[in-house]
Enzyme design. Sequence first.
Site, PDB file in Angstrom:
ATOM      1  N   ASP A  70       0.853  -1.198   0.000  1.00 21.89           N
ATOM      2  CA  ASP A  70       0.000   0.000   0.000  1.00 21.89           C
ATOM      3  C   ASP A  70       0.886   1.243   0.000  1.00 21.89           C
ATOM      4  OD1 ASP A  70      -1.780   2.163   0.977  1.00 21.89           O
ATOM      5  OD2 ASP A  70      -3.198   0.543   1.335  1.00 21.89           O
TER       6      ASP A  70
ATOM      7  N   ASN B 205     -12.925  -2.987   3.191  1.00 20.32           N
ATOM      8  CA  ASN B 205     -13.938  -1.931   3.238  1.00 20.32           C
ATOM      9  C   ASN B 205     -14.883  -2.010   2.028  1.00 20.32           C
ATOM     10  OD1 ASN B 205     -12.638  -0.853   5.540  1.00 20.32           O
ATOM     11  ND2 ASN B 205     -11.225   0.308   4.257  1.00 20.32           N
TER      12      ASN B 205
ATOM     13  N   GLN C  23     -14.267   2.845   2.021  1.00 19.23           N
ATOM     14  CA  GLN C  23     -13.702   2.395   0.740  1.00 19.23           C
ATOM     15  C   GLN C  23     -13.428   3.607  -0.142  1.00 19.23           C
ATOM     16  OE1 GLN C  23     -16.171  -0.334  -1.556  1.00 19.23           O
ATOM     17  NE2 GLN C  23     -14.442  -0.954  -2.841  1.00 19.23           N
TER      18      GLN C  23
ATOM     19  N   HIS D 173     -10.595  -5.224  -2.564  1.00 18.44           N
ATOM     20  CA  HIS D 173      -9.243  -5.511  -2.086  1.00 18.44           C
ATOM     21  C   HIS D 173      -9.294  -5.809  -0.591  1.00 18.44           C
ATOM     22  CE1 HIS D 173     -10.004  -1.176  -1.887  1.00 18.44           C
ATOM     23  NE2 HIS D 173      -9.295  -1.175  -0.776  1.00 18.44           N
TER      24      HIS D 173
ATOM     25  N   HIS E 148      -7.019  -5.517   2.909  1.00 17.36           N
ATOM     26  CA  HIS E 148      -5.843  -4.924   3.544  1.00 17.36           C
ATOM     27  C   HIS E 148      -5.206  -5.946   4.476  1.00 17.36           C
ATOM     28  CE1 HIS E 148      -6.740  -0.592   2.642  1.00 17.36           C
ATOM     29  NE2 HIS E 148      -7.956  -1.058   2.545  1.00 17.36           N
TER      30      HIS E 148
HETATM   31  P1  5GP Z   1      -9.755   1.551   0.747  1.00 15.90           P
HETATM   32  O1  5GP Z   1      -9.838   2.871   1.472  1.00 15.90           O
HETATM   33  O2  5GP Z   1     -10.485   1.625  -0.579  1.00 15.90           O
HETATM   34  O3  5GP Z   1     -10.134   0.366   1.554  1.00 15.90           O
HETATM   35  O4  5GP Z   1      -8.213   1.345   0.449  1.00 15.90           O
HETATM   36  C1  5GP Z   1      -7.545   1.886  -0.617  1.00 15.90           C
HETATM   37  C2  5GP Z   1      -6.068   1.763  -0.305  1.00 15.90           C
HETATM   38  O5  5GP Z   1      -5.355   1.846  -1.514  1.00 15.90           O
HETATM   39  C3  5GP Z   1      -5.529   2.877   0.596  1.00 15.90           C
HETATM   40  O6  5GP Z   1      -4.927   2.282   1.740  1.00 15.90           O
HETATM   41  C4  5GP Z   1      -4.510   3.608  -0.282  1.00 15.90           C
HETATM   42  O7  5GP Z   1      -3.367   3.987   0.441  1.00 15.90           O
HETATM   43  C5  5GP Z   1      -4.182   2.571  -1.325  1.00 15.90           C
HETATM   44  N1  5GP Z   1      -3.859   3.105  -2.636  1.00 15.90           N
HETATM   45  C6  5GP Z   1      -4.577   4.024  -3.340  1.00 15.90           C
HETATM   46  N2  5GP Z   1      -4.010   4.229  -4.547  1.00 15.90           N
HETATM   47  C7  5GP Z   1      -2.934   3.405  -4.607  1.00 15.90           C
HETATM   48  C8  5GP Z   1      -1.946   3.181  -5.616  1.00 15.90           C
HETATM   49  O8  5GP Z   1      -1.961   3.756  -6.710  1.00 15.90           O
HETATM   50  N3  5GP Z   1      -0.997   2.249  -5.340  1.00 15.90           N
HETATM   51  C9  5GP Z   1      -0.969   1.559  -4.150  1.00 15.90           C
HETATM   52  N4  5GP Z   1       0.013   0.672  -3.978  1.00 15.90           N
HETATM   53  N5  5GP Z   1      -1.858   1.777  -3.170  1.00 15.90           N
HETATM   54  C10 5GP Z   1      -2.838   2.692  -3.405  1.00 15.90           C
END
Ligand code: 5GP
Length: 136
Positions: A32, A88, A95, A101, A103
């Site tokens: 991440d 999420n 999310q 995805h 974590h």
């Molecule tokens: P969510 O909030 O949707 O559960 O998690 C999205 C996650 O994706 C966040 O922890 C954010 O840091 C990560 N993230 C967003 N864009 C990118 C990216 O371009 N590359 C990587 N490796 N992580 C990303």
Amino acid sequence: MKNDNCIFCKIAAGEIPSKTLYEDEQFRVILDLGPAAKGHALILPKEHYANIYEIPDEVAASAMKLAKKMAGVITEKLNCDGFNIVQNNGVVAGQTVFHFHMHLIPRYEDDGQTIGWNPGEPTQEELEEIKNLITG
Ligand code: 5GP
Ligand code: ZN
């Protein structure tokens, strides 16, 4: 199915570079970019499913199996003290990327993170009513 506007589709397909920890036909596991702790990783299916409501049963099962495997590897290599697995669904749930995805968050005694919620205090009657709503 891929989604042309989805960054995780592009990362999973290798079209956008990422720090990849693991890859097979179905998944890519990446670091991440905004980690909650050292080694915070994401399991991305290569197919596009927006959330848990869309993901097929067999992909969900494989993702959980992979989470177990990666938790073991990351714990061994980084020597973390515990582990959160978070997934999420929906804006209200935090999310931000609408490609399913998981974590994988290694936890360390001194990491200063809090991943949690404020516990409610429902009565037995309220719990009974909710149970009936879900199971009825
Ligand atoms: P969510 O909030 O949707 O559960 O998690 C999205 C996650 O994706 C966040 O922890 C954010 O840091 C990560 N993230 C967003 N864009 C990118 C990216 O371009 N590359 C990587 N490796 N992580 C990303
Ligand atoms: Zn996608």
